[in-house]
Motif scaffolding. Structure first.
Motif, PDB file in Angstrom:
ATOM      1  N   LYS A   1       1.002  -1.079  -0.086  1.00 41.13           N
ATOM      2  CA  LYS A   1       0.186  -0.079  -0.106  1.00 41.13           C
ATOM      3  C   LYS A   1       0.765   1.252   0.054  1.00 41.13           C
ATOM      4  O   LYS A   1       0.650   2.335  -0.621  1.00 41.13           O
ATOM      5  CB  LYS A   1      -1.027   0.072   1.098  1.00 41.13           C
ATOM      6  N   LEU A   2       2.104   1.121   0.892  1.00 42.37           N
ATOM      7  CA  LEU A   2       2.937   2.422   0.768  1.00 42.37           C
ATOM      8  C   LEU A   2       3.412   2.591  -0.779  1.00 42.37           C
ATOM      9  O   LEU A   2       3.603   3.458  -1.141  1.00 42.37           O
ATOM     10  CB  LEU A   2       4.102   1.958   1.762  1.00 42.37           C
TER      11      LEU A   2
ATOM     12  N   GLU B   1       1.043   4.164  -2.766  1.00 45.57           N
ATOM     13  CA  GLU B   1       0.850   5.895  -2.529  1.00 45.57           C
ATOM     14  C   GLU B   1       1.912   6.567  -3.006  1.00 45.57           C
ATOM     15  O   GLU B   1       2.047   7.827  -3.445  1.00 45.57           O
ATOM     16  CB  GLU B   1       0.515   6.129  -1.022  1.00 45.57           C
ATOM     17  N   LEU B   2       3.204   5.984  -2.973  1.00 38.58           N
ATOM     18  CA  LEU B   2       4.406   6.670  -3.585  1.00 38.58           C
ATOM     19  C   LEU B   2       4.416   6.992  -5.050  1.00 38.58           C
ATOM     20  O   LEU B   2       4.799   7.825  -5.552  1.00 38.58           O
ATOM     21  CB  LEU B   2       5.582   5.797  -2.986  1.00 38.58           C
ATOM     22  N   LYS B   3       3.811   5.583  -5.786  1.00 38.30           N
ATOM     23  CA  LYS B   3       3.546   5.854  -7.179  1.00 38.30           C
ATOM     24  C   LYS B   3       2.856   6.977  -7.764  1.00 38.30           C
ATOM     25  O   LYS B   3       2.985   7.716  -8.553  1.00 38.30           O
ATOM     26  CB  LYS B   3       3.216   4.542  -7.775  1.00 38.30           C
TER      27      LYS B   3
ATOM     28  N   LYS C   1      -1.137   8.650   4.274  1.00 41.57           N
ATOM     29  CA  LYS C   1      -1.295   8.424   2.647  1.00 41.57           C
ATOM     30  C   LYS C   1      -0.719  10.000   2.083  1.00 41.57           C
ATOM     31  O   LYS C   1      -0.062  10.149   1.100  1.00 41.57           O
ATOM     32  CB  LYS C   1      -2.477   8.189   2.206  1.00 41.57           C
ATOM     33  N   LYS C   2      -1.243  11.203   2.737  1.00 44.84           N
ATOM     34  CA  LYS C   2      -1.006  12.353   2.439  1.00 44.84           C
ATOM     35  C   LYS C   2       0.582  12.572   2.509  1.00 44.84           C
ATOM     36  O   LYS C   2       1.183  13.267   1.692  1.00 44.84           O
ATOM     37  CB  LYS C   2      -1.792  13.445   3.163  1.00 44.84           C
ATOM     38  N   GLU C   3       1.135  12.212   3.556  1.00 44.99           N
ATOM     39  CA  GLU C   3       2.465  12.289   3.880  1.00 44.99           C
ATOM     40  C   GLU C   3       3.439  11.599   2.913  1.00 44.99           C
ATOM     41  O   GLU C   3       4.493  11.992   2.520  1.00 44.99           O
ATOM     42  CB  GLU C   3       2.934  11.788   5.355  1.00 44.99           C
ATOM     43  N   LEU C   4       2.840  10.444   2.609  1.00 46.75           N
ATOM     44  CA  LEU C   4       3.669   9.457   1.467  1.00 46.75           C
ATOM     45  C   LEU C   4       3.714  10.425   0.313  1.00 46.75           C
ATOM     46  O   LEU C   4       4.639  10.038  -0.485  1.00 46.75           O
ATOM     47  CB  LEU C   4       2.890   8.253   1.381  1.00 46.75           C
TER      48      LEU C   4
ATOM     49  N   LYS D   1       3.789   2.982  10.400  1.00 50.50           N
ATOM     50  CA  LYS D   1       3.166   1.813  11.434  1.00 50.50           C
ATOM     51  C   LYS D   1       1.830   1.313  11.148  1.00 50.50           C
ATOM     52  O   LYS D   1       0.867   1.909  10.758  1.00 50.50           O
ATOM     53  CB  LYS D   1       3.248   2.495  13.013  1.00 50.50           C
ATOM     54  N   PHE D   2       2.053   0.025  10.602  1.00 46.86           N
ATOM     55  CA  PHE D   2       0.766  -0.730  10.126  1.00 46.86           C
ATOM     56  C   PHE D   2       0.394  -0.152   8.818  1.00 46.86           C
ATOM     57  O   PHE D   2       0.861   0.220   8.003  1.00 46.86           O
ATOM     58  CB  PHE D   2      -0.284  -0.925  11.327  1.00 46.86           C
ATOM     59  N   SER D   3      -1.100  -0.157   8.418  1.00 44.91           N
ATOM     60  CA  SER D   3      -1.670   0.302   7.303  1.00 44.91           C
ATOM     61  C   SER D   3      -1.675   1.756   7.381  1.00 44.91           C
ATOM     62  O   SER D   3      -2.269   2.492   8.448  1.00 44.91           O
ATOM     63  CB  SER D   3      -3.046  -0.341   7.180  1.00 44.91           C
ATOM     64  N   PRO D   4      -1.304   2.327   6.096  1.00 48.39           N
ATOM     65  CA  PRO D   4      -1.426   3.934   6.144  1.00 48.39           C
ATOM     66  C   PRO D   4      -2.806   4.404   6.080  1.00 48.39           C
ATOM     67  O   PRO D   4      -3.692   3.842   5.536  1.00 48.39           O
ATOM     68  CB  PRO D   4      -1.025   4.399   4.757  1.00 48.39           C
TER      69      PRO D   4
END
Length: 409
Positions: free
Chosen positions: A264-265, A268-270, A393-396, A385-388
């Motif tokens: 999931k990270l 979001e980065l993509k 998500k905004k920070e990613l 930590k765990f699921s975003p």
């Protein structure tokens, strides 16, 4: 100050020319610099920005040549860095009833820096206006130009922009105005932009949009020449130099996930990279065991994100096999970023960063970001930590934007 320096009707320069070789941001300013401060001697007299902390008494003496400092009504601080706000304590000590005008974050920082908790502050936001008795000031927030709290000030009647560090140059000049300079100032102007503003070019674009419809006859910055000739030329330099050039830039996101959170990270980065027009490829190394293919992807990328979940203080999947190969590769032109999700202490993310630091890749960690952009609001390596959730998500995405900005030449 031996002579009156007038920039507009009832508006005067009250700054200081520092013609030494000045230490500044780990550089030596061979041509020195100026600390430009401005007094608007209206019915509600206002000072816009001050001088370096070393010259606080100078600004008080300069103001005294025009008026009693005790009569100052407002002190506008566009940017709290001590080379601009440093004269505030000395000036505020004489102007005991003056209201300090700045952004919300600026007020917090000034109170802590100079123990001004008992002073009155006027907090301003985008588009706020202030009548100073014969002139009207308009304020615009310009975060990260070049620190988070910054703003710019515009005087409607004089058509003068007071942008603090923006549009500055590091030159010690007693002529002060660009049309009086005995040499071309463009090189100094562009050098200042590249060193101070270019790392924040997306925010330069935001600033350009905010001032686009203003009638600007003069730009009165806080360093170097006051621009009163060919003003639009200098604005155009900022606009053209700060435009994104992401052509042919490629990002690679390699990850291995245990429960799907690190995947999931990666997603979001993509999304964040693609918002900056960076072509991005995501590879789950657990599903792709062809190490040579992955190495070819790394060679083709300009930035590589390496991500792993943490299981028993260790990496998961096959990512470590990829990391072991990096030391033998020439990665000197590339950026590397570690990321991952975790449930406890998240050792895998730090292990990835250790591998990256053992190569010649440019490692995007908090130290690198602060030194190259001055921004400290995002943490690298990227840890969730765990699921975003929505905040993460905004920070990613913000982290991806920052990394994309590092790629823009």
């Amino acid at each position: 100050m031996n002579k009156e320096i007038k920039i507009a009707e009832n508006s005067y320069w009250v700054g200081y020319v520092d013609d030494r070789k000045v230490p500044f941001h780990r550089l030596i300013l061979e041509k020195g610099t100026t600390y430009n401060s401005y007094l608007l001697k209206t019915d509600k007299a206002t000072v816009i920005d001050t001088v370096d902390i070393s010259f606080g008494r100078k600004i008080v003496d300069n103001v005294k040549e025009y008026m009693d400092p005790a009569e100052i009504k407002y002190i506008v601080i566009n940017h709290v860095e001590p080379d601009h706000s440093g004269g505030l304590p000395a000036l505020a000590n004489k102007a005991k009833d003056a209201i300090i005008v700045t952004t919300e974050l600026g007020a917090k920082e000034l109170k802590e820096m100079y123990r001004l908790h008992d002073r009155e502050f006027l907090i301003v936001k985008d588009g706020d206006k202030l009548d100073i008795g014969g002139k009207t000031l308009v304020f615009f927030e310009t975060p990260y130009l070049h620190t988070e709290e910054t703003m710019i000030t515009y005087c409607i009647e004089d058509k003068i922009l007071y942008p603090c560090d923006i549009f500055s140059s590091h030159v010690a000049t007693y002529d002060l105005f660009n049309d009086l300079a005995d040499e071309d100032i463009i090189e100094d102007f562009e050098t200042y932009y590249k060193l101070i503003m270019h790392p924040h070019r997306p925010y330069v674009q935001d600033m350009i949009e905010k001032i686009r419809d203003l009638e600007i006859d003069m730009i009165a910055p806080s360093h170097g020449y006051i621009l009163r000739e060919d003003v639009q030329k200098y604005i155009d330099i900022y606009e053209q130099s700060s435009k994104a050039t992401t052509e042919d830039k490629q990002a690679l996101i390699l990850y291995s996930s245990m429960t799907g959170n690190t995947r999931k990270l990666a997603k979001e980065l993509k999304l964040g990279l693609e918002e900056r027009k960076i072509e991005s490829k995501v590879i789950n190394v657990k599903d792709n065991s062809n190490l040579e293919d992955i190495k070819e992807e790394i060679k083709a990328a300009d930035v590589i994100f390496f991500g792993s979940s943490t299981r028993y203080a260790d990496l998961v999947g096959g990512l470590e096999e990829v990391l072991k190969e990096l030391k033998e590769m020439d990665l000197s032109t590339k950026f590397g970023v570690a990321f991952g999700s975790y449930g406890w202490s998240g050792e895998a993310i730090e292990v990835i960063n250790d591998y990256l630091n053992d190569t010649n890749i440019k490692v995007v960690d908090s130290s690198y970001v602060i030194k190259n952009t001055g921004m400290d609001n995002l943490r690298f390596p990227i840890r969730v930590k765990f699921s975003p959730g929505e905040y993460e998500k905004k920070e990613l995405k913000d982290s991806a934007h920052l990394v994309a900005d590092l790629l823009i030449a």
